[in-house]
Scaffold this motif. Structure first.
Motif, PDB file in Angstrom:
ATOM      1  N   HIS A   1     -14.777 -11.826   2.199  1.00 45.13           N
ATOM      2  CA  HIS A   1     -14.032 -11.367   3.380  1.00 45.13           C
ATOM      3  C   HIS A   1     -14.090  -9.850   3.532  1.00 45.13           C
ATOM      4  O   HIS A   1     -14.032  -9.331   4.639  1.00 45.13           O
ATOM      5  CB  HIS A   1     -12.581 -11.867   3.372  1.00 45.13           C
ATOM      6  CG  HIS A   1     -11.734 -11.290   2.288  1.00 45.13           C
ATOM      7  ND1 HIS A   1     -11.972 -11.520   0.954  1.00 45.13           N
ATOM      8  CD2 HIS A   1     -10.660 -10.481   2.341  1.00 45.13           C
ATOM      9  CE1 HIS A   1     -11.058 -10.887   0.236  1.00 45.13           C
ATOM     10  NE2 HIS A   1     -10.254 -10.242   1.051  1.00 45.13           N
ATOM     11  N   TYR A   2     -14.287  -9.125   2.417  1.00 44.42           N
ATOM     12  CA  TYR A   2     -14.460  -7.671   2.526  1.00 44.42           C
ATOM     13  C   TYR A   2     -15.775  -7.352   3.239  1.00 44.42           C
ATOM     14  O   TYR A   2     -15.884  -6.434   4.032  1.00 44.42           O
ATOM     15  CB  TYR A   2     -14.454  -7.025   1.139  1.00 44.42           C
ATOM     16  CG  TYR A   2     -13.094  -6.992   0.467  1.00 44.42           C
ATOM     17  CD1 TYR A   2     -11.935  -7.051   1.219  1.00 44.42           C
ATOM     18  CD2 TYR A   2     -12.984  -6.872  -0.914  1.00 44.42           C
ATOM     19  CE1 TYR A   2     -10.689  -7.006   0.604  1.00 44.42           C
ATOM     20  CE2 TYR A   2     -11.738  -6.825  -1.537  1.00 44.42           C
ATOM     21  CZ  TYR A   2     -10.595  -6.905  -0.766  1.00 44.42           C
ATOM     22  OH  TYR A   2      -9.383  -6.848  -1.379  1.00 44.42           O
ATOM     23  N   ARG A   3     -16.777  -8.153   2.901  1.00 47.20           N
ATOM     24  CA  ARG A   3     -18.070  -7.979   3.536  1.00 47.20           C
ATOM     25  C   ARG A   3     -17.963  -8.222   5.045  1.00 47.20           C
ATOM     26  O   ARG A   3     -18.550  -7.503   5.847  1.00 47.20           O
ATOM     27  CB  ARG A   3     -19.054  -8.947   2.894  1.00 47.20           C
ATOM     28  CG  ARG A   3     -20.452  -8.426   2.817  1.00 47.20           C
ATOM     29  CD  ARG A   3     -21.343  -9.439   2.102  1.00 47.20           C
ATOM     30  NE  ARG A   3     -22.710  -9.266   2.546  1.00 47.20           N
ATOM     31  CZ  ARG A   3     -23.530  -8.346   2.060  1.00 47.20           C
ATOM     32  NH1 ARG A   3     -23.123  -7.546   1.090  1.00 47.20           N
ATOM     33  NH2 ARG A   3     -24.747  -8.203   2.527  1.00 47.20           N
TER      34      ARG A   3
ATOM     35  N   SER B   1      -7.270  -4.168   4.765  1.00 51.60           N
ATOM     36  CA  SER B   1      -7.352  -5.384   3.956  1.00 51.60           C
ATOM     37  C   SER B   1      -7.370  -5.050   2.477  1.00 51.60           C
ATOM     38  O   SER B   1      -6.612  -5.626   1.695  1.00 51.60           O
ATOM     39  CB  SER B   1      -8.604  -6.189   4.321  1.00 51.60           C
ATOM     40  OG  SER B   1      -9.770  -5.405   4.132  1.00 51.60           O
ATOM     41  N   GLU B   2      -8.223  -4.114   2.076  1.00 48.24           N
ATOM     42  CA  GLU B   2      -8.319  -3.802   0.650  1.00 48.24           C
ATOM     43  C   GLU B   2      -7.004  -3.218   0.144  1.00 48.24           C
ATOM     44  O   GLU B   2      -6.496  -3.614  -0.902  1.00 48.24           O
ATOM     45  CB  GLU B   2      -9.470  -2.824   0.367  1.00 48.24           C
ATOM     46  CG  GLU B   2      -9.685  -2.647  -1.140  1.00 48.24           C
ATOM     47  CD  GLU B   2     -10.672  -1.543  -1.518  1.00 48.24           C
ATOM     48  OE1 GLU B   2     -11.448  -1.090  -0.651  1.00 48.24           O
ATOM     49  OE2 GLU B   2     -10.648  -1.119  -2.687  1.00 48.24           O
TER      50      GLU B   2
ATOM     51  N   GLY C   1      10.990 -10.284  -5.474  1.00 49.33           N
ATOM     52  CA  GLY C   1       9.844 -10.122  -6.356  1.00 49.33           C
ATOM     53  C   GLY C   1       8.511  -9.978  -5.642  1.00 49.33           C
ATOM     54  O   GLY C   1       7.498  -9.784  -6.280  1.00 49.33           O
ATOM     55  N   ALA C   2       8.504 -10.074  -4.321  1.00 50.80           N
ATOM     56  CA  ALA C   2       7.238  -9.921  -3.616  1.00 50.80           C
ATOM     57  C   ALA C   2       6.822  -8.449  -3.619  1.00 50.80           C
ATOM     58  O   ALA C   2       7.669  -7.565  -3.556  1.00 50.80           O
ATOM     59  CB  ALA C   2       7.370 -10.412  -2.188  1.00 50.80           C
ATOM     60  N   VAL C   3       5.522  -8.227  -3.703  1.00 53.11           N
ATOM     61  CA  VAL C   3       5.021  -6.858  -3.776  1.00 53.11           C
ATOM     62  C   VAL C   3       4.356  -6.492  -2.446  1.00 53.11           C
ATOM     63  O   VAL C   3       3.526  -7.242  -1.943  1.00 53.11           O
ATOM     64  CB  VAL C   3       4.002  -6.723  -4.924  1.00 53.11           C
ATOM     65  CG1 VAL C   3       3.465  -5.315  -5.005  1.00 53.11           C
ATOM     66  CG2 VAL C   3       4.647  -7.129  -6.233  1.00 53.11           C
ATOM     67  N   TYR C   4       4.744  -5.383  -1.882  1.00 53.06           N
ATOM     68  CA  TYR C   4       4.151  -4.922  -0.638  1.00 53.06           C
ATOM     69  C   TYR C   4       3.595  -3.520  -0.788  1.00 53.06           C
ATOM     70  O   TYR C   4       4.066  -2.738  -1.605  1.00 53.06           O
ATOM     71  CB  TYR C   4       5.191  -4.887   0.482  1.00 53.06           C
ATOM     72  CG  TYR C   4       5.720  -6.239   0.849  1.00 53.06           C
ATOM     73  CD1 TYR C   4       4.867  -7.203   1.373  1.00 53.06           C
ATOM     74  CD2 TYR C   4       7.059  -6.540   0.671  1.00 53.06           C
ATOM     75  CE1 TYR C   4       5.358  -8.451   1.718  1.00 53.06           C
ATOM     76  CE2 TYR C   4       7.558  -7.782   1.006  1.00 53.06           C
ATOM     77  CZ  TYR C   4       6.696  -8.736   1.534  1.00 53.06           C
ATOM     78  OH  TYR C   4       7.176  -9.951   1.862  1.00 53.06           O
ATOM     79  N   THR C   5       2.606  -3.210   0.044  1.00 52.83           N
ATOM     80  CA  THR C   5       2.105  -1.843   0.075  1.00 52.83           C
ATOM     81  C   THR C   5       2.686  -1.129   1.288  1.00 52.83           C
ATOM     82  O   THR C   5       3.013  -1.757   2.286  1.00 52.83           O
ATOM     83  CB  THR C   5       0.579  -1.821   0.223  1.00 52.83           C
ATOM     84  OG1 THR C   5       0.227  -2.551   1.391  1.00 52.83           O
ATOM     85  CG2 THR C   5      -0.082  -2.428  -0.986  1.00 52.83           C
TER      86      THR C   5
ATOM     87  N   ASN D   1      -1.913  -1.769   8.297  1.00 53.91           N
ATOM     88  CA  ASN D   1      -1.247  -0.917   7.320  1.00 53.91           C
ATOM     89  C   ASN D   1       0.181  -0.660   7.784  1.00 53.91           C
ATOM     90  O   ASN D   1       0.421  -0.412   8.969  1.00 53.91           O
ATOM     91  CB  ASN D   1      -1.950   0.438   7.216  1.00 53.91           C
ATOM     92  CG  ASN D   1      -3.138   0.383   6.275  1.00 53.91           C
ATOM     93  OD1 ASN D   1      -3.039  -0.148   5.166  1.00 53.91           O
ATOM     94  ND2 ASN D   1      -4.259   0.923   6.723  1.00 53.91           N
ATOM     95  N   TYR D   2       1.117  -0.729   6.847  1.00 50.51           N
ATOM     96  CA  TYR D   2       2.502  -0.413   7.180  1.00 50.51           C
ATOM     97  C   TYR D   2       2.815   0.976   6.692  1.00 50.51           C
ATOM     98  O   TYR D   2       2.435   1.349   5.588  1.00 50.51           O
ATOM     99  CB  TYR D   2       3.436  -1.426   6.510  1.00 50.51           C
ATOM    100  CG  TYR D   2       3.189  -2.822   6.999  1.00 50.51           C
ATOM    101  CD1 TYR D   2       3.855  -3.295   8.122  1.00 50.51           C
ATOM    102  CD2 TYR D   2       2.259  -3.642   6.378  1.00 50.51           C
ATOM    103  CE1 TYR D   2       3.601  -4.569   8.607  1.00 50.51           C
ATOM    104  CE2 TYR D   2       1.996  -4.911   6.853  1.00 50.51           C
ATOM    105  CZ  TYR D   2       2.667  -5.377   7.964  1.00 50.51           C
ATOM    106  OH  TYR D   2       2.417  -6.623   8.458  1.00 50.51           O
TER     107      TYR D   2
END
Lengths: 308, 562
Positions: free
Chosen positions: A203-205, A18-19, A126-130, A81-82
């Motif tokens: 949501h991280y919590r 998630s992070e 223009g979308a940003v992906y990790t 994760n990709y």
């Protein structure tokens, strides 16, 4: 001194999907050998990660130069994760990738751990992906997975706590240099706060609580009811079409709010940022027009939007 | 637990794969959860995939429509020509300088510097142009990424640059992240870099005249050597100009050049260095600064001089050698304090009897050399050594096999050390782990069957593991010797050789990875720290994972997550 000598190896960060996956900011130094970083919302400057989870997919795809690129998904309790395995990887990663894709065909669940380099990329729209490029991987058992979950939870809490204490300082290096944070941390926190604006860490919590439940073997409390509809797994953005029309309005309001430096925010920037939050371009475009018509936003200059 | 706890998940699977067998689906959820710790909601997609088989759909929404604008919007500077007037581009500001210029009789501030295109794309070719900002926009800082709108291109004698006109707009996309250090601001002695020109304020702790003899024999130069200190640390200096400031005086030194001799930085004062008395009633006095000048073994760096330290001598022996036909003697041995072990050599005989060891001594004004990363204190005269009755620490501690626990971060920042133990997560198992061949002459690992340094191909088999450990902040190479590698892996040399023979080297190393990657290792040994980073040479290593359940409970307690 700085130009000569080898560049120091970058640390691997224990991080949940998630992070990492929510990151839309990267940093590249100006020198030829400067490392590049993905900067997460919590302000971690991440060049290398150590991640683990259920191997959900791994598929080869032929590319034009005759080689094969494998793309895969690794699911942990917080998300996916990709990763991609191209030609440049070590022989052992390539070999293991082939073995894993064969094993996955049999339907056998696989828990995988990997040390990987981070990468942020932008699509033509223009979308940003990790994404991740594995350096070393191995198959692990549930006990090592539990260990990783607990450690990653700890590191995530540290980052959340650092982020909160950073709020005592202004989001610039001058103010932040009065803090206890290391230079590396200061750079990340300043960049993240300027880019992402205000954060809700709830949501991280929840991610941490769920991960800890699993690490303690309390699978019951870690279980959630099934979603009403399963999104197709091939969809790169796993939550895109789930969003309600209200969410996108909130998101657009939020984007304009954070990015407006007095002159409004331009159309393209809103689209890109909304896309990074999982809203498709067409939907965002339509919504901006609608919001403009109903007087929620106005357009002081052509293509520039402000909140009314 | 009720049997139908997976009910809603099973339903979800069946709605996607109507043909699936309900018991099989249930069994899958059970297996994911119990064997692999994957809760049903996370296992769902994998299970659907499995029952769905190879069914794939591709949906990709592609609708790009550019909003109509008169602006020429480009990604790369290369797309621009000299005639372009209303340009929009995203760039990184590489440098930013402000200067005043007379324009039509009016004094105006303008800014100029360098920009690079493709600011987001790492690894790509970037094009660099000069720019002039006529605004000038106050929000530009080096390192920031900005979108410039309404700029125009300037072409002069074939050289292109960008003009940011007064009407142009600059949007900051990412703030500059490079801190700027103003010259003339004094810095702490502990934060002096390895080279460059700096400004410090410090008290003179020692100062003595010295001579440097020219190597060609053409004479000698008068210099002054000494040390200055502030509360953060001390540093040696070498003045090429007369230096008349007395011991104890407080001075501000601007424009001193830092030079690093071996591992130890030293200040050089020359013609352009400005030294003046400084007044600060609160500055630490000489006595306090002298006491903090006392070093520990962990702080010794190669090339340092004027060192004060208290150590225990644990081994001592006399060595003889012949130089120019004359027999000479040298005494050397092991020393230690609570922070670690190292070596010491003396050129004069000291009153040390082997059966009285260990002995505690206070050393003053000694210098440090290092051999293979291990500091070696050189005692030039017996006057530098003062024998103490008791050590300043707990006498019962046996320093000979004393191992100090040191955080990985501290190890990577300190000098080379002996007798330490540290922990880290294994983030890499190098491909050359396992069985290696060493050159019989120099012990180097053979590459392609040949020694890189002496060309010999005569070899000897050895076992070692080469790992990288990491604590989330710093990393170090970890080399584990034969005995410790065998113990850690549980494989003796013959078994290893057999495995490599039957599975291949790559599979063997992968099996080590399967065993160790991501786990915590605790290693004992010594470190070599140089500009390549930190290397730990371990003679003992063990996997040291905490129980995940306990760890999780600890994390909950630490952060109040319940």
């Amino acid at each position: 001194m700085q130009s000569t000598g080898r560049v120091k190896r970058q640390s691997a960060v224990h991080i949940f999907a998630s992070e990492y996956g929510e990151s839309t900011l990267s940093e590249k130094g100006s020198g030829e050998f400067d490392p590049s970083f993905v900067i997460t919302k919590l302000g971690s400057r991440v060049n290398r990660v150590i991640v683990a989870g259920l191997l959900e997919r791994i598929e080869g795809r032929d590319v034009s130069n005759g080689s094969v690129i494998y793309q895969g998904q690794l699911r942990d309790p917080s998300g996916v994760n990709y990763f991609s395995v191209g030609d440049y990887v070590s022989d052992s990663v390539k070999e293991l990738t082939i073995q894993l894709s064969e094993k996955l065909e049999t339907g056998e669940p696989i828990l995988l751990m990997m040390v990987a380099k981070t990468r942020l990329y932008q699509t033509d729209e223009g979308a940003v992906y990790t994404s991740l490029r594995p350096e070393e991987m191995c198959v692990i058992d549930s006990s090592r997975y539990a260990s990783w979950l607990a450690k990653t939870s700890d590191y995530m809490m540290i980052r959340m706590s650092n982020y909160m204490s950073s709020l005592d300082f202004d989001a610039n290096i001058e103010s932040m240099s009065k803090s206890e944070f290391s230079e590396h941390q200061q750079l990340g926190l300043v960049a993240a706060r300027n880019h992402y604006g205000e954060l809700d860490l709830e949501h991280y919590r929840l991610n941490v609580m769920q991960a800890l439940d699993i690490a303690e073997g309390k699978l019951e409390s870690a279980s959630k009811p099934a979603p009403q509809r399963i999104e197709p797994t091939i969809d790169e953005d796993n939550s895109a079409d789930e969003k309600e029309s209200d969410d996108i309005e909130t998101a657009i309001t939020d984007i304009i709010n954070t990015l407006d430096q007095g002159d409004g925010v331009d159309f393209e920037t809103i689209i890109v940022n909304a896309e990074a939050r999982g809203f498709q371009r067409a939907i965002t475009e339509e919504k901006i027009e609608e919001m403009s018509d109903s007087g929620i936003v106005h357009e002081p200059a052509f293509g520039w939007f402000r909140l009314v | 637990m009720s049997d139908d706890k997976y009910e809603s998940h099973i339903k979800a699977v069946l709605s996607e794969c109507p043909d699936a067998d309900i018991d099989e689906v249930k069994a899958s959820f059970k297996k994911y959860e119990e064997e692999f710790y994957i809760p049903p909601q996370d296992a769902l997609r994998s299970i659907v995939r499995r029952f769905q088989g190879e069914k794939q759909t591709t949906s990709k929404s592609n609708d790009t429509n550019n909003s109509p604008r008169n602006t020429k919007k480009v990604k790369s500077l290369s797309e621009l020509s000299g005639a372009d007037r209303d340009v929009e581009i995203e760039v990184e500001i590489i440098s930013h300088n402000v200067r005043e210029q007379m324009i039509r009789g009016e004094e105006k501030k303008i800014a100029f510097g360098l920009i690079e295109d493709n600011p987001w794309d790492d690894g790509s070719e970037r094009i660099r142009w000069e720019y002039k900002d006529w605004g000038p926009n106050s929000n530009i800082t080096p390192g920031s990424v900005v979108r410039i709108e309404g700029a125009s291109v300037n072409e002069y004698q074939g050289k292109m640059s960008l003009n940011i006109n007064q009407g142009a707009r600059i949007a900051i996309l990412r703030e500059g992240t490079r801190p700027v250090n103003a010259p003339g601001d004094p810095i702490d002695i502990s934060s002096i870099p390895k080279d460059g020109y700096i400004c410090v304020v410090g008290r003179v702790l020692s100062s003595r005249e010295d001579q440097i003899h020219r190597k060609d024999g053409s004479g000698s130069l008068d210099v002054v050597r000494g040390r200055i200190a502030d509360e953060s640390g001390t540093i040696g200096f070498l003045s090429w100009e007369p230096f008349a400031h007395e011991i104890g005086s407080l001075i501000k030194i601007d424009g001193a050049q830092v030079r690093t001799f071996r591992e130890t930085p030293e200040l050089n004062f020359g013609r352009t260095t400005k030294i003046e008395p400084f007044h600060d009633a609160n500055f630490a006095d000489t006595e306090k600064l002298t006491s903090q000048n006392m070093k520990t073994v962990s702080q010794l760096t190669d090339g340092s001089r004027d060192v004060e330290i208290i150590v225990q001598i644990t081994e001592w022996e006399k060595r003889s050698f012949t130089k120019d036909g004359v027999e000479k003697h040298l005494w050397s041995g092991q020393i230690a304090d609570l922070t670690g072990r190292c070596r010491m050599s003396a050129w004069e005989e000291l009153p040390i009897e082997a059966n009285k060891l260990p002995l505690t001594v206070k050393l003053s004004g000694v210098r440090v050399r290092a051999w293979q990363g291990i500091p070696d204190i050189t005692v030039d005269t017996a006057k530098q050594v003062e024998f103490l009755d008791t050590p300043p620490w707990d006498e019962s501690i046996n320093l000979e096999d004393h191992v100090v626990e040191v955080e990985l971060t501290e190890l990577t920042k300190s000098s080379s050390r002996v007798g330490i133990t540290t922990k880290g997560t294994i983030v890499s198992v190098r491909d050359d782990s396992g069985i290696i061949l060493r050159c019989v002459e120099c012990r180097r690992v053979l590459r392609d069957g040949e020694c890189a340094s002496c060309g010999s191909s005569e070899s000897q088999q050895d076992v070692r593991l080469r790992l990288v450990i990491d604590n989330g902040e710093d990393t170090a190479s970890l080399l584990i010797n034969k005995a410790a590698s065998i113990k850690l892996t549980g494989l003796d040399e013959d078994t290893m050789a057999q495995k490599i023979e039957s599975e291949g080297k790559m599979e063997f190393v992968q099996s080590l990875r399967d065993m160790m990657l991501g786990r915590v290792v605790k290693a004992n040994g010594r470190t070599i720290v140089d500009e390549q980073g930190a290397m730990i040479l371990a003679d003992h290593a063990e996997l040291d994972d905490d129980d995940p359940g306990l760890l999780a409970t600890e994390v909950r307690a630490k952060w109040g997550v319940n």
